[in-house]
Design an enzyme around this catalytic site. Structure first.
Site, PDB file in Angstrom:
ATOM      1  N   THR A  31       7.320  10.229  -1.355  1.00 34.45           N
ATOM      2  CA  THR A  31       6.244  10.451  -2.323  1.00 34.45           C
ATOM      3  C   THR A  31       4.859  10.308  -1.689  1.00 34.45           C
ATOM      4  OG1 THR A  31       6.330   8.108  -2.918  1.00 34.45           O
ATOM      5  CG2 THR A  31       7.604   9.626  -4.293  1.00 34.45           C
ATOM      6  N   ASP A  73       9.895  -7.949  -5.524  1.00 34.95           N
ATOM      7  CA  ASP A  73       9.370  -6.574  -5.469  1.00 34.95           C
ATOM      8  C   ASP A  73       7.922  -6.543  -4.999  1.00 34.95           C
ATOM      9  OD1 ASP A  73       9.527  -3.834  -5.537  1.00 34.95           O
ATOM     10  OD2 ASP A  73       9.025  -3.670  -7.667  1.00 34.95           O
TER      11      ASP A  73
HETATM   12 CA    CA Z   1       9.281  -1.715  -4.774  1.00 26.70          CA
END
Ligand code: CA
Length: 700
Positions: free
Chosen positions: A189, A328
């Site tokens: 991306t 994350d």
């Molecule tokens: Ca991530």
């Protein structure tokens, strides 16, 4: 292709005349081809303030335009010069390139368009025809964050991982090469970067389970030049370089089976002076380190800034922002380089507002942390110890397999993600979206990785309500625009809450900062004070970062609008908006939002066990797009309202047989079994009935 080369040549000659007039102080230049940029022009980009030749404008990626026609005094007269509707309503995250009078723009589905910069006349359009099936392989929509230019070519990295060189004159493919293993749930991306005859690009997929890397290709031929892996491979058959062999000591167990993560999906910067390429690496994969054989180690080079030799890809240094990462906390947000005076000394530094809530200043040559300070509340770590270079981590935040949940701030969404920052050397401030957010992290009691699934290893915190009752952590994300002094490591100003996620920013020499908001405004602020000076209703959420360019003595600001994750009551209108002083174009009136969807589920008759199994399947396979916590999404439907809940056959026709594949709803055949599809439907029916039973004001 919508036009002939002769027409474009006319445009380019006209543009060149205008451009050389404005750049006259630095001498004129002759335009012999479209996008005729190479090392000289890119490295000296500041000599051509009218251009925007790489995604961050200069190699330093400061996203500061030296143009000053637009000022704090006159920005109230800013108006639309022209706009162009896109042929996709998914998320738009790219900053246009502006080279010799032509705007090159990438959109969702990795499509590329070239526009005449003054008028918006479409010169050519390129569609790489990414198969709809690939939409299911990524976490966060089929977005694209920009293009690179080199020697008459425009480079795009497609969602399905093809690096494509396009002829800047015609949009025709010059070469194409596959950068990913299509056998893995991996996507691309990010914006490629071009330098020294090379084009570099990374990959995405840390939520699903991949091994990260950055690759450099020959800009003329597409041949692989070098590749740097960010996680060591299986020691039994590895050919890893020495730096990775050393990194392997920070792992244990069978981390390579799921890849380990550290995907290089966004921030990359190149320093010609130091001959280094810097890039950020993503989260560990799976998120829960108990399930990736971390053994309590740091897991290099997860959640790090890594520098490698630009010629050879050879390791130079790394700085790990989040050792043993498990929240994350990608370190992938855009990287800026700057020359600052710190403690009376001139320093070449890397500036990095990280997803983990800390703003880092690193020495660009050595990677040593110069300073770091949190810009939002951080409950996972109290501070960065400058002696060790490591965060002082709160042990309670390290959720393990004992089932205890902990409210981590910032949450998994992060305090700042891919939305580009800008640095204004005149104010000495960095402008970026800061998000106050939290997640009640807890481990899944068991974990079995699956293909095309969000392989996080997280569980649902059963006592989340109880924990939040005792906490002042925000449960809904609140984004603010922050102006940050990187020398003092101190905030200069911040706005009120602007939405859930703030857009990327642009700074200009006229003392302005531009930023979009998810509720749909595009705003100009006074860079010194944070005072709002101008705004327009974009009719859609705005998350991309704008750029600025000049043609014939007129300064333009260009911004992609369209947010894939649509807020309630809002439609999505993906467009390129281009502004100038006294611009008189206007958008057509926004159509009224579509009527609210009808909630009409069949009765919930499935067993508790089936519904719970469905909840887990939904979390693994569906929630990244169809999570209901954002209320109604019009691009990604809230499936509680789906008419397909009425019959399993109709449900399976889409989920298993790919009935909406062309629209980007992948077939999950081979990933989700027929039994599991029935469980997911049972879970959604239960949720839909709960929603129907809730009092009207409390439906969410
Ligand atoms: Ca991530």
């Amino acid at each position: 292709m919508t036009m002939s080369w002769s027409w474009l040549a006319t445009v380019l000659v006209a543009a060149a005349v205008g451009a050389s007039a404005t750049a006259g102080a630095q001498g004129s230049r002759s335009i012999t081809a479209a996008a005729a940029v190479a090392e000289g022009r890119l490295t000296a980009a500041d000599r051509e303030p009218d251009q925007w030749m790489s995604v961050g404008r200069t190699h330093d990626e400061q996203r500061f335009s030296p143009l000053n026609q637009l000022t704090t005094q006159n920005v109230s007269r800013l108006g639309l010069a022209w706009f162009a509707d896109f042929d996709t309503n998914r998320g738009q995250e790219s900053t246009p390139l502006a080279i010799d009078g032509v705007l090159y723009v990438s959109t969702a589905w990795s499509k590329v368009k070239a526009f005449e910069g003054r008028t918006g006349q479409l010169l050519w359009a390129f569609d790489p025809k990414v198969p709809g099936q690939f939409a299911g392989r990524g976490c966060c929509d089929v977005v694209n964050r920009g293009l690179a230019a080199w020697n008459g070519k425009i480079y795009v990295s497609t969602y399905d991982g093809r690096l494509i060189a396009l002829d800047a004159k015609t949009g025709r493919t010059v070469w194409e090469t596959l950068t990913l293993d299509h056998g893995k749930p991996v996507t691309s991306t990010g914006a490629p970067r071009a330098f020294k005859g090379k084009v570099v690009i990374g990959n995405a997929g840390g939520e699903f389970g991949v091994r990260g890397y950055l690759s450099a290709y020959d800009a003329e031929t597409g041949k692989l030049d070098w590749r740097f892996y960010t996680v060591p491979g299986n020691p039994a058959d590895t050919h890893d370089v020495a730096a990775l062999q050393a990194a392997a000591k920070t792992w244990s167990g069978d981390w390579w089976v799921l890849g380990g993560g550290a995907a290089v999906w966004d921030g990359i910067a190149y320093d010609p002076g130091l001959n280094l390429v810097y890039f950020g690496t993503g989260n560990g994969s799976p998120w829960n380190r108990e399930y990736r054989g971390s053994g309590g180690g740091d897991n290099l080079f997860v959640a790090s800034i890594v520098a490698v030799n630009a010629e050879t890809g050879e390791y130079a240094w790394h700085y790990q922002e989040t050792p043993g990462e498990q929240w994350d906390f990608d370190s992938t947000s855009p990287i800026m380089l700057a020359d600052l005076r710190i403690g009376g000394k001139a320093r070449r530094v890397v500036l990095h507002p990280s997803k983990n809530g800390f703003f880092y200043v690193l020495d660009a040559k050595s990677g040593k942390v110069v300073s770091a300070r949190n810009y939002v509340p951080t409950t996972w770590a109290s501070r960065i110890d400058l002696k060790t270079g490591k965060p002082v981590i709160n042990p309670a935040a390290r959720y393990d397999l004992t089932g205890k949940a902990f409210i981590v701030q910032p949450g998994g969404q992060g305090a700042h993600s891919w939305h580009p920052s800008s640095y204004d050397p005149q104010t000495g401030l960095v402008y970026f979206s800061a998000i106050e957010t939290s997640t009640a992290f807890t481990a899944a009691p068991t974990f079995k990785p699956a293909m095309m699934a969000a392989n996080t290893g997280l569980g649902a915190a059963a006592n989340a309500d109880e924990l939040y009752a005792k906490s002042d952590a925000p449960r809904t994300a609140r984004s603010k625009l922050v102006a940050w002094d990187p020398v003092k490591q101190k905030e200069a100003w911040r706005t009120q809450t602007l939405g859930t996620i703030g857009g990327g920013t642009l700074s200009t020499a006229g003392g302005l900062v531009f930023q979009g908001t998810t509720p749909g405004r595009f705003v100009a602020y006074d860079a010194k004070s944070g005072k709002e000076l101008w705004s327009m209703e974009a009719q859609t959420g705005v998350v991309a970062a704008p750029g600025s360019y000049e043609i014939d003595g007129v300064q333009y600001v260009a911004e992609e609008v369209g947010y894939g994750l649509v807020q309630f009551g809002q439609s999505n209108h993906s467009r390129l908006l281009v502004f100038k002083l006294d611009g008189t174009a206007s958008l057509p009136p926004a159509p009224p939002p579509p009527p609210p969807p009808v909630l009409n589920p069949p009765p919930s008759t499935a067993s508790k066990e089936t519904i719970e199994a469905g909840r887990q399947q939904f979390a693994n396979h569906c929630a990244t797009c169809h999570d209901t916590s954002y209320a109604n999404r019009l691009v990604f439907p809230d499936l509680r309202y789906s008419p397909m809940l009425g019959a399993q056959d109709a449900f399976n026709a889409i989920v298993l047989d790919g009935g909406l594949q062309a629209a980007g709803m992948a077939s999950f055949k081979g990933v989700v079994s027929a039994d599991e599809a029935a469980q997911i439907r049972a879970y959604l029916i239960e949720r839909a009935n709960q929603l129907k039973a809730a009092p009207a004001g409390q439906r969410r």
